[in-house]
Design an enzyme around this catalytic site. Structure first.
Site, PDB file in Angstrom:
ATOM      1  N   HIS A   1       0.844  -1.195   0.000  1.00 57.87           N
ATOM      2  CA  HIS A   1       0.000   0.000   0.000  1.00 57.87           C
ATOM      3  C   HIS A   1       0.883   1.251   0.000  1.00 57.87           C
ATOM      4  CE1 HIS A   1      -0.396   1.286   4.530  1.00 57.87           C
ATOM      5  NE2 HIS A   1       0.828   0.938   4.250  1.00 57.87           N
TER       6      HIS A   1
ATOM      7  N   CYS B   1       5.694   6.219   4.712  1.00 57.88           N
ATOM      8  CA  CYS B   1       4.522   5.513   4.168  1.00 57.88           C
ATOM      9  C   CYS B   1       4.042   6.138   2.861  1.00 57.88           C
ATOM     10  CB  CYS B   1       3.378   5.533   5.174  1.00 57.88           C
ATOM     11  SG  CYS B   1       3.757   4.598   6.658  1.00 57.88           S
TER      12      CYS B   1
ATOM     13  N   HIS C   1       5.085   0.060  -0.473  1.00 64.51           N
ATOM     14  CA  HIS C   1       5.793  -0.826   0.448  1.00 64.51           C
ATOM     15  C   HIS C   1       4.727  -1.782   0.989  1.00 64.51           C
ATOM     16  CE1 HIS C   1       4.099   2.264   3.052  1.00 64.51           C
ATOM     17  NE2 HIS C   1       4.074   1.343   3.992  1.00 64.51           N
TER      18      HIS C   1
ATOM     19  N   HIS D   1       3.061  -4.931   3.928  1.00 67.46           N
ATOM     20  CA  HIS D   1       2.825  -5.435   5.272  1.00 67.46           C
ATOM     21  C   HIS D   1       2.305  -6.857   5.222  1.00 67.46           C
ATOM     22  CE1 HIS D   1       3.305  -1.570   7.312  1.00 67.46           C
ATOM     23  NE2 HIS D   1       2.587  -1.006   6.368  1.00 67.46           N
TER      24      HIS D   1
ATOM     25  N   ASP E   1      -4.793 -10.904  -0.415  1.00 69.53           N
ATOM     26  CA  ASP E   1      -3.465 -11.488  -0.275  1.00 69.53           C
ATOM     27  C   ASP E   1      -2.627 -11.343  -1.543  1.00 69.53           C
ATOM     28  OD1 ASP E   1      -1.476 -12.826   1.165  1.00 69.53           O
ATOM     29  OD2 ASP E   1      -1.982 -14.702   0.191  1.00 69.53           O
ATOM     30  N   HIS E   2      -1.398 -10.887  -1.391  1.00 65.90           N
ATOM     31  CA  HIS E   2      -0.466 -10.710  -2.501  1.00 65.90           C
ATOM     32  C   HIS E   2      -0.997  -9.720  -3.535  1.00 65.90           C
ATOM     33  CE1 HIS E   2       1.521 -14.105  -0.662  1.00 65.90           C
ATOM     34  NE2 HIS E   2       2.549 -13.952  -1.454  1.00 65.90           N
TER      35      HIS E   2
ATOM     36  N   GLU F   1      -1.088  -4.102  11.719  1.00 66.87           N
ATOM     37  CA  GLU F   1      -0.275  -3.675  10.581  1.00 66.87           C
ATOM     38  C   GLU F   1       1.152  -4.192  10.786  1.00 66.87           C
ATOM     39  OE1 GLU F   1      -0.916   0.257   8.130  1.00 66.87           O
ATOM     40  OE2 GLU F   1       0.483   0.603   9.745  1.00 66.87           O
TER      41      GLU F   1
END
Lengths: 132, 132, 132, 132, 132, 132
Positions: D11, D30, D36, D38, D76-77, D121
């Site tokens: 995100h 951020c 980047h 998480h 996911d991914h 997070e």
């Protein structure tokens, strides 16, 4: 003496010598062209003789600084594929990231110390590298 | 067979051969003369042959008793520097505490077993010792 | 938004209005006159409305600074009984430490936010306080 | 009945109404334009009456399926900003992601059940949302 | 004041009013007639006023004893369905076990204290009960 | 590359060549004839050369499938003593279960890879086996 740290980064697994079908077949969801991310946890294990004056193998504050400068501050909140030379032609699998990190930390440690790095990509998957 | 336990103890890092400036420089906050504390987590790893009658390398209940008597009940809620002979002239760094613990456990185990101890000073810092 | 931090500190439980027998009976090993220590883990939970401009309830970097200044840097590697006014006449049980920490953080937060603190004395024992 | 799951996603925090200086100042690392990532950990807490026939509040296998379909397999991914309509105009802070997830799960649960979601997070930062 | 403990036990989910097809359909693998097991983790949360003499809400050593006597020593290394009256006609789901534990602990605590129990069946699934 | 999984199972420790007094004396609570259970956590560690095409030692998705087929789906929610040939005459101690799992995984891996398995019986007790 072992110390733990972590960094958040985006990556994408891709082999430029393969077509997109083969990349999708081998790397699955990890091949998503928009990138995805991980909270990487890193443990650096340093072994060696105990210094009789200090009682330390290595001063934990020194190890913390080296890890921050070489790895944690460098990669945190970055995109591994796009933001770094070292992953321009090297696929950022957990295995390859661990080798890169080991080399960056190794050159900052005194010669008589041994180093192993453990890199967690998720809580359930991790790799370990000791230099060969 | 590995088993985990923990103990809370106060300590202070200090080398009596150095003046207070050098002690403060090398040991930083850990040199606070009023002592500070840790929840130490200890893992004892015992390896050896599996006994064909019991299916055990070592009976976990026996290992638990040895750890309690030699380490956990001994050091829990104590001040390592003030309350124990073994740290009168030995700086209680994680490294030196691990060596002391290894020696205390080693003498209670049968000769054919091998022992490694892992000592966590915090969740992020730990040391490992296997006897040399 | 909740954030976790930790600090290592020594303490001793003791009521000066009681004789040493009663103190030993009630506080047990925690009454050891040479002090013992803990790795305290602190979680601060801040609740409130989400700011439409930032998408934050509170900027995590701001909360981190407040926790470091008011609690983590202040108490880390210190002796709670000897080094701080606030515990000269207040017994440093987990319950009382949590109330002190809540008051220190509360005065630094904007009025429209609510605060709960969770303090772990060990992995198995912890207390929670929300201000009354 | 509470159940834990996780997903990896990339995100970037960014407010399109602000210039790049203000975005950098408020969102710091951020705001990195290359994204980047998480490893998000999600806990769904479902409360209600115990069904006398089954002894369940909700069948854990059912809750697992709902979490997988609505959240874990979906995100996911993936890249939250680029791959999903719901974050095209909503900043993907932990707070806003938690609200989106709560709404997706809530509509799949029977009316007599209550829902709270906790979203980590990182191991040290998390948010909680119960629907208002 | 909260305290954590754990016990290992076998169980089987089964409703005697249903035939074996319906039991298999609803309870799946948990209906295995040979029983299977869990490492249950229990957290008892006790809230109330801080006693001004001791600084305690409840003496942790007392809470530990009550938990050991009423729950941990009682159920550890046992078969819940076969070894206990309370589960002869009550299906040992996590929800029902939590209610039984709450009742056992509640009757041992002073009236002015409140109790919540959290029971983890696995690291990913848990239930919470506060008495209604 | 290491990967973590878990399974719930019931077991009982018993040596049929001993009478019930000796079994009770040696195996204590673990000898309960009604069985008791554990949430076993398994880590499979696979080491070897990094494949230059993929950057993998082993594809984590492949390792996940092998672990599910050979161990996790096989033993989950089962009774080790009653439901499996391999424990009919082998006492299901953590040590022996680890050896059985190692053999099942080893035969599914390519020859140039090395395997270690770590099996946690509880959070505090675990065993490790590398093939001899």
């Amino acid at each position: 003496m072992s110390r733990k740290g972590h960094f958040n980064a985006a990556h994408r697994l891709h082999n430029p010598n393969w077509n997109s079908e083969k990349n999708a077949e081998i790397f699955g969801k990890c091949n998503n062209p928009n990138y995805h991310g991980h909270n990487y946890d890193l443990i650096a294990h340093v072994t060696g003789e105990i210094d009789p004056d200090t009682g330390y193998v290595i001063d934990m504050k020194v190890l913390k600084e080296i890890m921050n400068e070489e790895v944690l501050d460098r990669y945190d909140h970055k995109n591994l594929n796009l933001d770094f030379e070292e992953f321009k032609s090297l696929n950022p699998t957990a295995e390859n990231i661990a080798v890169v990190i080991w080399n960056r930390l190794r050159k900052r440690l005194e010669n008589h110390l041994q180093l192993t790095v453990t890199l967690y990509e998720t809580e359930r998957n991790y790799v370990e590298y000791s230099g060969e």
